[in-house]
Design a protein around this motif. Structure first.
Motif, PDB file in Angstrom:
ATOM      1  N   ALA A 404       0.842  -1.193   0.000  1.00 28.60           N
ATOM      2  CA  ALA A 404       0.000   0.000   0.000  1.00 28.60           C
ATOM      3  C   ALA A 404       0.874   1.238   0.000  1.00 28.60           C
ATOM      4  O   ALA A 404       2.029   1.203   0.442  1.00 28.60           O
ATOM      5  CB  ALA A 404      -0.932   0.013   1.213  1.00 28.60           C
ATOM      6  N   GLY A 405       0.299   2.353  -0.479  1.00 23.65           N
ATOM      7  CA  GLY A 405       1.067   3.580  -0.464  1.00 23.65           C
ATOM      8  C   GLY A 405       0.294   4.761  -0.990  1.00 23.65           C
ATOM      9  O   GLY A 405      -0.823   4.637  -1.501  1.00 23.65           O
ATOM     10  N   CYS A 406       0.902   5.938  -0.838  1.00 20.89           N
ATOM     11  CA  CYS A 406       0.364   7.199  -1.341  1.00 20.89           C
ATOM     12  C   CYS A 406       1.470   7.888  -2.130  1.00 20.89           C
ATOM     13  O   CYS A 406       2.595   8.029  -1.633  1.00 20.89           O
ATOM     14  CB  CYS A 406      -0.101   8.089  -0.186  1.00 20.89           C
ATOM     15  SG  CYS A 406      -0.587   9.771  -0.683  1.00 20.89           S
ATOM     16  N   ALA A 407       1.174   8.296  -3.344  1.00 18.06           N
ATOM     17  CA  ALA A 407       2.130   9.009  -4.193  1.00 18.06           C
ATOM     18  C   ALA A 407       1.511  10.337  -4.601  1.00 18.06           C
ATOM     19  O   ALA A 407       0.501  10.356  -5.287  1.00 18.06           O
ATOM     20  CB  ALA A 407       2.474   8.172  -5.425  1.00 18.06           C
ATOM     21  N   GLY A 408       2.093  11.436  -4.140  1.00 14.27           N
ATOM     22  CA  GLY A 408       1.577  12.749  -4.519  1.00 14.27           C
ATOM     23  C   GLY A 408       0.939  13.469  -3.355  1.00 14.27           C
ATOM     24  O   GLY A 408      -0.229  13.852  -3.409  1.00 14.27           O
ATOM     25  N   ASP A 409       1.692  13.666  -2.289  1.00 19.51           N
ATOM     26  CA  ASP A 409       1.248  14.399  -1.107  1.00 19.51           C
ATOM     27  C   ASP A 409       0.725  15.774  -1.538  1.00 19.51           C
ATOM     28  O   ASP A 409       1.469  16.613  -2.030  1.00 19.51           O
ATOM     29  CB  ASP A 409       2.449  14.544  -0.163  1.00 19.51           C
ATOM     30  CG  ASP A 409       2.104  15.206   1.152  1.00 19.51           C
ATOM     31  OD1 ASP A 409       1.174  16.034   1.185  1.00 19.51           O
ATOM     32  OD2 ASP A 409       2.776  14.895   2.160  1.00 19.51           O
ATOM     33  N   ILE A 410      -0.595  16.021  -1.358  1.00 20.40           N
ATOM     34  CA  ILE A 410      -1.199  17.241  -1.891  1.00 20.40           C
ATOM     35  C   ILE A 410      -0.818  18.486  -1.104  1.00 20.40           C
ATOM     36  O   ILE A 410      -1.045  19.595  -1.572  1.00 20.40           O
ATOM     37  CB  ILE A 410      -2.739  17.127  -1.959  1.00 20.40           C
ATOM     38  CG1 ILE A 410      -3.352  17.050  -0.564  1.00 20.40           C
ATOM     39  CG2 ILE A 410      -3.147  15.959  -2.818  1.00 20.40           C
ATOM     40  CD1 ILE A 410      -4.861  17.153  -0.582  1.00 20.40           C
ATOM     41  N   SER A 411      -0.223  18.310   0.079  1.00 22.54           N
ATOM     42  CA  SER A 411       0.254  19.481   0.808  1.00 22.54           C
ATOM     43  C   SER A 411       1.580  19.974   0.243  1.00 22.54           C
ATOM     44  O   SER A 411       1.982  21.108   0.473  1.00 22.54           O
ATOM     45  CB  SER A 411       0.420  19.147   2.289  1.00 22.54           C
ATOM     46  OG  SER A 411       1.407  18.153   2.475  1.00 22.54           O
ATOM     47  N   LEU A 412       2.263  19.123  -0.517  1.00 17.85           N
ATOM     48  CA  LEU A 412       3.521  19.494  -1.158  1.00 17.85           C
ATOM     49  C   LEU A 412       3.304  19.919  -2.603  1.00 17.85           C
ATOM     50  O   LEU A 412       3.944  20.850  -3.087  1.00 17.85           O
ATOM     51  CB  LEU A 412       4.501  18.323  -1.108  1.00 17.85           C
ATOM     52  CG  LEU A 412       4.863  17.795   0.286  1.00 17.85           C
ATOM     53  CD1 LEU A 412       5.780  16.591   0.164  1.00 17.85           C
ATOM     54  CD2 LEU A 412       5.515  18.890   1.125  1.00 17.85           C
ATOM     55  N   VAL A 413       2.407  19.217  -3.303  1.00 19.63           N
ATOM     56  CA  VAL A 413       2.087  19.520  -4.696  1.00 19.63           C
ATOM     57  C   VAL A 413       0.568  19.641  -4.811  1.00 19.63           C
ATOM     58  O   VAL A 413      -0.142  18.654  -4.659  1.00 19.63           O
ATOM     59  CB  VAL A 413       2.589  18.417  -5.645  1.00 19.63           C
ATOM     60  CG1 VAL A 413       2.274  18.782  -7.088  1.00 19.63           C
ATOM     61  CG2 VAL A 413       4.082  18.190  -5.464  1.00 19.63           C
ATOM     62  N   PRO A 414       0.037  20.838  -5.032  1.00 20.93           N
ATOM     63  CA  PRO A 414      -1.429  20.980  -5.093  1.00 20.93           C
ATOM     64  C   PRO A 414      -2.038  20.069  -6.141  1.00 20.93           C
ATOM     65  O   PRO A 414      -1.457  19.817  -7.194  1.00 20.93           O
ATOM     66  CB  PRO A 414      -1.608  22.458  -5.461  1.00 20.93           C
ATOM     67  CG  PRO A 414      -0.341  23.126  -5.023  1.00 20.93           C
ATOM     68  CD  PRO A 414       0.741  22.113  -5.236  1.00 20.93           C
ATOM     69  N   GLY A 415      -3.217  19.566  -5.838  1.00 22.74           N
ATOM     70  CA  GLY A 415      -3.923  18.700  -6.769  1.00 22.74           C
ATOM     71  C   GLY A 415      -4.156  17.335  -6.174  1.00 22.74           C
ATOM     72  O   GLY A 415      -3.843  17.079  -5.016  1.00 22.74           O
ATOM     73  N   PRO A 416      -4.702  16.414  -6.964  1.00 25.32           N
ATOM     74  CA  PRO A 416      -5.033  15.083  -6.444  1.00 25.32           C
ATOM     75  C   PRO A 416      -3.798  14.250  -6.173  1.00 25.32           C
ATOM     76  O   PRO A 416      -2.724  14.486  -6.728  1.00 25.32           O
ATOM     77  CB  PRO A 416      -5.879  14.475  -7.562  1.00 25.32           C
ATOM     78  CG  PRO A 416      -5.449  15.199  -8.798  1.00 25.32           C
ATOM     79  CD  PRO A 416      -5.114  16.590  -8.368  1.00 25.32           C
ATOM     80  N   ALA A 417      -3.953  13.291  -5.294  1.00 24.14           N
ATOM     81  CA  ALA A 417      -2.914  12.309  -5.003  1.00 24.14           C
ATOM     82  C   ALA A 417      -3.310  10.968  -5.606  1.00 24.14           C
ATOM     83  O   ALA A 417      -4.401  10.806  -6.155  1.00 24.14           O
ATOM     84  CB  ALA A 417      -2.712  12.179  -3.495  1.00 24.14           C
ATOM     85  N   CYS A 418      -2.430  10.001  -5.493  1.00 24.24           N
ATOM     86  CA  CYS A 418      -2.668   8.654  -5.987  1.00 24.24           C
ATOM     87  C   CYS A 418      -2.433   7.676  -4.847  1.00 24.24           C
ATOM     88  O   CYS A 418      -1.486   7.832  -4.073  1.00 24.24           O
ATOM     89  CB  CYS A 418      -1.733   8.348  -7.150  1.00 24.24           C
ATOM     90  SG  CYS A 418      -1.720   6.621  -7.673  1.00 24.24           S
ATOM     91  N   TYR A 419      -3.294   6.661  -4.749  1.00 23.20           N
ATOM     92  CA  TYR A 419      -3.180   5.643  -3.712  1.00 23.20           C
ATOM     93  C   TYR A 419      -3.139   4.263  -4.357  1.00 23.20           C
ATOM     94  O   TYR A 419      -3.758   4.039  -5.400  1.00 23.20           O
ATOM     95  CB  TYR A 419      -4.380   5.709  -2.755  1.00 23.20           C
ATOM     96  CG  TYR A 419      -4.435   6.962  -1.927  1.00 23.20           C
ATOM     97  CD1 TYR A 419      -3.940   6.978  -0.630  1.00 23.20           C
ATOM     98  CD2 TYR A 419      -4.981   8.133  -2.437  1.00 23.20           C
ATOM     99  CE1 TYR A 419      -3.986   8.130   0.141  1.00 23.20           C
ATOM    100  CE2 TYR A 419      -5.027   9.294  -1.687  1.00 23.20           C
ATOM    101  CZ  TYR A 419      -4.525   9.277  -0.396  1.00 23.20           C
ATOM    102  OH  TYR A 419      -4.561  10.434   0.359  1.00 23.20           O
TER     103      TYR A 419
END
Length: 610
Positions: A404-419
């Protein structure tokens, strides 16, 4: 019966094999009213005042544990095989790798959430086997949790947990995240390259007229959002009229929004220093006559230069014992009152999980609902989308675990993330059908744009078929099946709902309630069966229902449903009957010796067929 082989002791090579008499359940703090607010719910309180969070009869394994809001007041108490004295493990010791009973590398205390400050999720992937039964209670203050559990037919040989199994293969998965753990040096390497693919163009990666198994696909292209989202991978195996794989290359490898580093057990995404990106998928993809893999471009402009590598090994799988690999991509707007569909299928196979992203509103709160083999409610029913992906308290930070994981922390890069969530520690087996969904918002009540790619193995031939049905309290049906019940009373007509997707649908039925004595009836099975399954509709308003099960006069186990729910009362409870009790028979005489108050409204008999 053969000893059980837990899934997380298996390699990726064993995943395509069709399942046999193994079922997966999630025990979670889900809200029993079917509403949002999934904290603090449990099965019941035991004689010590502790919250019982898992209670099963028969052999099996805990395959993983997730929790958030873990704190020093908590302890897990494991009661193995009916023991009066538990093995006590402080929760924080477990997740922080301090318990001598569990390999430290298989336990993760993860800084994963950002809502209202730093938030941690605890994860344990150390398998916990039990031979006869297991009760787990949680002492102390708790909120959200879930357990993934594999259950086997009674008589399956399982050695109860003793803390001595160090799980070397699984430890490697945590130490070498994103690497091929079982490489095939004899693989045929098929390389291809192109200066670019025009719109709707095609780049062939593989086209062979023979049997084979793809064990790795690697694609390298420009490190841009356009490349990972608009260049799509297409694969077709053997005789199916439609491709089994049709997905953007990014989400196929766990990177669904923008170029992000990903490390999981089956996929890897690497940003290269020259403005390029390399995406790899290690999942095995067998075929027997014809295999085709290619890339197509959905954007207006040329894709830019692409290079690719496919690794192909000899196909050692038996065709009738193996599933085809599928990657099912969906892209669209959510629908009010309807869970987002990951995948649905008819046949036999294993659900491996999904990669997901969204644009608009929020990820949190929506529970996963995964239903197999046509039950009225999901066997996997969780506590929120961020919890399903083993994070907590959305928005989530970047993290990579093998499963499992999260790629694209939205607090660092605005916009949607991926899980991503890959159920490789415990693939979700199905024998006739699969329906995998997730809520959007707390009750599928937000408007958003979702994209997902679901991964599964499928043989389009159900291995389980309905062979009989008893409508309890129906005189003709009872007479036809020689149904008898000493000490029972007829229930009133009950208007109630199942948990999960159908929680707002009312079903009316009547049946019988039993406080003592026994229940007996006969059911038809396929004489060519390889085991059978009994399914009982019950009213969960009565908790902890149990009965000894006899087949043709021989005791084979205890049928036990530990939960109690006075809000969404219907439940379909399954009991496996091993092939040793059914082989060659066309009829089974069933006797249920009542151990605690129980009820029955209908029975379905299924036969496993080759």
């Amino acid at each position: 019966m053969k000893p059980a082989v837990p899934s997380n002791q298996q390699t990726l090579d064993q995943l395509p094999l069709l399942p046999q008499a193994t079922r997966v359940y999630e025990f979670s703090s889900r809200n029993k009213k079917g509403l949002n607010g999934d904290a603090e719910w449990h099965l019941y309180k035991d004689e010590h005042g502790d919250a019982v969070v898992l209670d099963v009869q028969g052999p099996g394994y805990i395959k993983s544990i997730w929790e958030t809001d873990a704190n020093p007041t908590q302890s897990f108490k494991f009661y193995f095989d009916g023991a009066k004295e538990p093995i006590v493990v402080p929760v924080m010791d477990l997740y922080q790798g301090k318990s001598p009973l569990f390999p430290p590398s298989l336990n993760v205390y993860l800084l994963a959430g950002r809502w209202n400050g730093d938030q941690y999720s605890g994860n344990s992937f150390a398998p916990i086997p039990f031979a006869k039964s297991l009760k787990v209670s949680l002492a102390g203050i708790f909120s959200f949790y879930h357990f993934m559990v594999e259950k086997y037919a009674d008589g399956t040989e399982v050695k109860t947990f003793d803390g001595k199994d160090r799980q070397p293969f699984l430890q490697r998965a945590f130490k070498e995240i994103g690497e091929e753990l079982n490489p095939h040096p004899e693989a045929e390497v098929v390389k291809s390259s192109s200066p670019g693919i025009d719109k709707e163009g095609w780049m062939e990666l593989l086209n062979v007229e023979k049997a084979g198994t793809v064990c790795q696909i690697t694609v390298e292209g420009d490190c841009t959002e356009e490349f990972i989202n608009n260049v799509e991978i297409v694969a077709k195996w053997d005789d199916d009229r439609h491709p089994q794989v049709y997905s953007p290359i990014g989400i196929f490898c766990g990177c669904a929004v923008r170029p992000e580093e990903v490390r999981s057990m089956p996929t890897k995404v690497e940003k290269l220093p020259n403005g390029r990106i390399r995406l790899t998928n290690y999942l095995r993809m067998p075929f027997w006559r014809h295999g085709v893999i290619g890339l197509t471009n959905r954007q207006e402009k040329n894709s830019g230069p692409i290079s690719a590598e496919v690794r192909l090994i000899k196909n050692a799988y038996k065709e009738d014992k193996t599933g085809y690999f599928y990657a099912y991509y969906r892209d669209g707007r959510t629908e009010m009152g309807r869970d987002w569909l990951f995948a649905d299928a008819i046949g036999t196979g294993k659900y491996l999980g999904s990669v997901q992203t969204m644009h608009g509103m929020h990820y949190c709160e929506g529970d996963e609902h995964i239903t197999v083999d046509g039950t009225g409610m999901p066997q996997v029913n969780g506590t929120g989308s961020e919890d399903y992906y083993l994070g907590c308290y959305w928005p989530n930070r970047n993290f990579n675990l093998p499963f499992a994981g999260c790629a694209g922390d939205i607090s660092l890069v605005p916009g949607p993330a991926c899980y991503y969530r890959f159920h490789l520690e415990s693939p979700i087996n199905f024998y006739s059908s699969l329906d995998a969904r997730i809520q959007h918002g707390g009750n599928s009540d937000i408007v958003s744009h979702y994209r997902s790619c679901a991964f599964y193995y499928l043989r389009k031939r159900p291995a389980m078929r309905l062979t009989d049905f008893i409508d309890v309290a129906n005189e003709a049906s009872e007479k036809a099946h020689s149904y008898r019940s000493a000490g029972s009373v007829l229930t009133d007509l009950l208007d109630a709902s199942y948990e999960g997707n159908a929680s707002t649908t009312t079903i009316r039925d009547d049946g019988r309630a039993h406080t003592k004595g026994s229940i007996s009836f006969s059911v038809a099975v396929d004489p060519k069966n390889n085991g059978a399954l009994l399914r009982r509709r019950l009213d969960q308003n009565t908790g902890r229902q149990s009965a000894e099960v006899y087949v043709d006069g021989v005791k084979i186990g205890v049928w036990y449903h530990a939960d109690q729910n006075s809000f969404l009362r219907w439940w379909d409870d399954d009991f496996e009957i091993p092939a040793s009790s059914t082989k060659g028979k066309s009829k089974l005489v069933i006797k249920l010796k009542v151990l605690s108050p129980m009820n029955d409204f209908r029975y379905e008999a299924f036969s496993y067929v080759e």
